[in-house]
Scaffold this motif. Sequence first.
Motif, mmCIF file in Angstrom:
data_model
loop_
_atom_site.group_PDB
_atom_site.id
_atom_site.type_symbol
_atom_site.label_atom_id
_atom_site.label_comp_id
_atom_site.label_asym_id
_atom_site.label_seq_id
_atom_site.Cartn_x
_atom_site.Cartn_y
_atom_site.Cartn_z
ATOM 1 N N ALA A 1 65.935 -32.782 -48.850
ATOM 2 C CA ALA A 1 67.365 -33.037 -47.808
ATOM 3 C C ALA A 1 67.550 -34.207 -47.721
ATOM 4 C CB ALA A 1 67.247 -32.148 -46.687
ATOM 5 N N THR A 2 66.785 -35.158 -47.868
ATOM 6 C CA THR A 2 67.018 -36.905 -47.777
ATOM 7 C C THR A 2 67.163 -37.684 -49.089
ATOM 8 O OG1 THR A 2 64.462 -37.149 -47.289
ATOM 9 C CG2 THR A 2 66.089 -36.400 -45.620
ATOM 10 N N SER B 1 67.465 -28.617 -53.056
ATOM 11 C CA SER B 1 67.918 -29.798 -52.151
ATOM 12 C C SER B 1 69.148 -29.535 -51.051
ATOM 13 C CB SER B 1 68.534 -30.896 -52.903
ATOM 14 O OG SER B 1 67.208 -31.661 -53.358
ATOM 15 N N LYS C 1 68.226 -27.015 -48.404
ATOM 16 C CA LYS C 1 67.230 -27.670 -47.467
ATOM 17 C C LYS C 1 68.177 -28.585 -46.592
ATOM 18 C CE LYS C 1 63.428 -25.426 -47.825
ATOM 19 N NZ LYS C 1 62.821 -24.736 -46.682
ATOM 20 N N SER C 2 69.272 -29.086 -47.232
ATOM 21 C CA SER C 2 70.256 -29.851 -46.416
ATOM 22 C C SER C 2 71.148 -29.066 -45.581
ATOM 23 C CB SER C 2 71.392 -30.696 -47.622
ATOM 24 O OG SER C 2 70.461 -31.507 -48.362
ATOM 25 N N ASP D 1 69.152 -28.528 -42.555
ATOM 26 C CA ASP D 1 69.129 -29.598 -41.662
ATOM 27 C C ASP D 1 70.438 -29.356 -40.795
ATOM 28 O OD1 ASP D 1 68.625 -32.427 -40.739
ATOM 29 O OD2 ASP D 1 70.521 -32.665 -41.810
ATOM 30 N N ARG D 2 71.561 -29.440 -41.456
ATOM 31 C CA ARG D 2 73.041 -29.221 -40.704
ATOM 32 C C ARG D 2 72.940 -27.842 -39.500
ATOM 33 N NH1 ARG D 2 74.689 -33.712 -40.084
ATOM 34 N NH2 ARG D 2 72.537 -34.017 -40.172
ATOM 35 N N TYR E 1 61.013 -32.477 -42.139
ATOM 36 C CA TYR E 1 61.164 -32.876 -43.642
ATOM 37 C C TYR E 1 59.843 -32.911 -44.126
ATOM 38 C CZ TYR E 1 65.714 -34.249 -41.674
ATOM 39 O OH TYR E 1 66.993 -34.217 -40.685
#
Length: 267
Positions: free
Chosen positions: A151-152, A162, A165-166, A169-170, A192
């Motif tokens: 995600a990073t 990705s 997983k982003s 996070d949100r 993460y």
Amino acid sequence: MAKFDLKGRRALVTGGARGIGASIAEALAAAGASVMIGDVLADLGRETAARLSASGAKVGFVPLDVTKDGDWASAAETTVKELGGFDILVNNAGIEITSLVVDVNADDLRRMLDVNVAGTLLGMKHAFRAMRPGGSAGNGGAVVNIASVAATIAFPAISGYSATKSAVDRATRVAAMESGKLGYGVRVNCIYPGLVPTDMGMKLAHDIVAAGLAPSVEAAVGDVVGQTPLGRLGEVGDMADVVVFLCSDAARFITGAGIAVDGGMGM
């Protein structure tokens, strides 16, 4: 050290039959929590629960397909009934399907979205309903979502993963804000993880070779280690220890945060 004492807490860990999830379940139990393992791998999940119970911990198993709302309702109810409450949810269940962007398959993308994103959101839904005032548990609690270093950073061949997983996070941050504003008393955070050599992690290494991005599995792993300032792959215990921290009173003023447990790879 008393702040890391989870005695009296009741946890549900998804994808807890093996890998990072099993390590998280073990670490929570070692800190004193009672743990319910939820997984689609029923036989392995029961074996893991039995193994952890043999050490004296209270660990059970519930069948749980995180994409199904009904399964979540049943898992939350079973956790409250069998453990006497529900204070901790670890949304660990997830899948990764490797693909170059030019080879993306819509069905694979939908499957990852279903498990990784919808599964996480459904988990938070049922945790909130149980943990908030007036819920079946009603004492607040902590949710930890397992995102990814994916995600990073821009890592090749995992664009779909990705993206999911982003989204985790949100969603973590929005859920933390809602919980606070609505007085649920539930802290929500995510971690993460970097690459861990579980079955899923090593499958990615093999897939990277198959995609023509590395000449061998050893080279693929070496590339990751080379991008990691601490100079090694992650271990399941590295992830589990941070989850225990986030579930403990030591993290009592932390919510809506994402913690990198990646050896510096994503900085």
